[in-house]
Design a protein around this motif. Structure first.
Motif, mmCIF file in Angstrom:
data_model
loop_
_atom_site.group_PDB
_atom_site.id
_atom_site.type_symbol
_atom_site.label_atom_id
_atom_site.label_comp_id
_atom_site.label_asym_id
_atom_site.label_seq_id
_atom_site.Cartn_x
_atom_site.Cartn_y
_atom_site.Cartn_z
ATOM 1 N N THR A 197 0.838 -1.202 0.000
ATOM 2 C CA THR A 197 0.000 0.000 0.000
ATOM 3 C C THR A 197 0.873 1.252 0.000
ATOM 4 N N SER A 224 0.217 5.957 -0.172
ATOM 5 C CA SER A 224 -0.649 7.009 0.375
ATOM 6 C C SER A 224 -2.042 6.997 -0.246
ATOM 7 N N ALA A 260 -8.723 7.114 1.133
ATOM 8 C CA ALA A 260 -8.143 6.772 2.431
ATOM 9 C C ALA A 260 -9.054 5.796 3.190
ATOM 10 N N ARG A 261 -10.361 5.960 3.027
ATOM 11 C CA ARG A 261 -11.307 5.072 3.720
ATOM 12 C C ARG A 261 -11.199 3.640 3.205
ATOM 13 N N THR A 262 -11.057 3.491 1.893
ATOM 14 C CA THR A 262 -10.917 2.148 1.326
ATOM 15 C C THR A 262 -9.605 1.516 1.774
ATOM 16 N N LEU A 263 -8.513 2.291 1.768
ATOM 17 C CA LEU A 263 -7.223 1.757 2.210
ATOM 18 C C LEU A 263 -7.302 1.233 3.642
ATOM 19 N N THR A 264 -7.997 1.953 4.496
ATOM 20 C CA THR A 264 -8.164 1.522 5.888
ATOM 21 C C THR A 264 -8.981 0.235 5.960
ATOM 22 N N ALA A 265 -10.009 0.152 5.111
ATOM 23 C CA ALA A 265 -10.912 -1.003 5.141
ATOM 24 C C ALA A 265 -10.277 -2.279 4.600
ATOM 25 N N CYS A 281 -8.627 -9.619 0.698
ATOM 26 C CA CYS A 281 -9.472 -8.428 0.575
ATOM 27 C C CYS A 281 -10.225 -8.468 -0.747
ATOM 28 N N SER A 296 -12.416 10.349 0.561
ATOM 29 C CA SER A 296 -11.493 10.171 1.679
ATOM 30 C C SER A 296 -11.942 11.006 2.867
#
Length: 200
Positions: free
Chosen positions: A12, A14, A32-37, A45, A91
């Motif tokens: 991953t 930024s 950013a929300r998808t990366l966290t999820a 995933c 994000s």
């Protein structure tokens, strides 16, 4: 077209991730929300994807939920909103918050995203406010009610629209009514309270 990827999270950055699907690494640009999820490196995933092709670039966008991809596609239909700006909005705000902001004409909420000025935020909410009521809201924000098709809330929105209220007004009024009455409220009660909210 690639619509979905299911594999292991390989790497991953930024605003991107590499998904390993049976030995093939797909680079997907994400909010950013998808990366966290997506979870941790090496974990399985699933991402819903949208492929964007231009004269000198091919870019795969990844989303944790189908509703986020739907909103991304809608946002990029607005003049001046490219994939980077749409991802910045998604994000900064959840899909439910984007839906609420558009339905209520709250440009200031959209302008919280990086790279979104007041004029562009105003254009986004003005162009999308009539479409917001029919869009999936994803994970609900506080005070927001997501209305699945065929539910009492969706029927109540339809009833208000038949009475002449705009989709965004109807959706907002029904959301407030359901917030007051609870998730188990029946159609008649929802319509009665929502009518008061919409008229007020």
């Amino acid at each position: 077209m690639i619509a979905k990827l299911k594999g292991l999270l390989d790497e991953t950055g930024s605003d991107w991730a590499v998904i390993d699907v049976q030995g093939v690494g797909y680079l997907v640009h994400c909010s950013a929300r998808t990366l966290t999820a997506l979870g941790g490196i090496g974990e399985s995933c699933t991402v819903y994807t949208d492929l964007q092709v231009s004269e000198n670039d091919m870019r795969l966008l990844g989303f944790a939920e189908g509703s986020e991809r739907d909103w991304f596609r809608l946002l990029t239909q607005v003049q001046g909103v490219g994939s980077k700006v749409a991802l910045a909005i998604l994000s900064a705000l959840s899909t439910a918050e984007v839906q609420t902001a558009c339905a209520n004409g709250d440009a200031a909420m959209v302008a919280r995203a990086n790279g979104v000025g007041p004029k562009l935020a105003a254009r986004i909410v003005n162009e999308l406010k009539d479409k917001a009521g029919g869009m999936p809201g994803g994970g609900a924000a506080v005070g927001t009610v997501v209305m699945p098709a065929g539910s009492a809330s969706a029927d109540a929105v339809s009833a208000l629209q038949n009475l002449g209220f705009k989709p965004a007004v109807a959706a907002s009024a029904v959301a407030k009514a359901q917030g007051e009455l609870g998730e188990d409220a029946d159609l008649n009660a929802l319509v009665r309270v929502a009518l008061k909210r919409a008229a007020g």
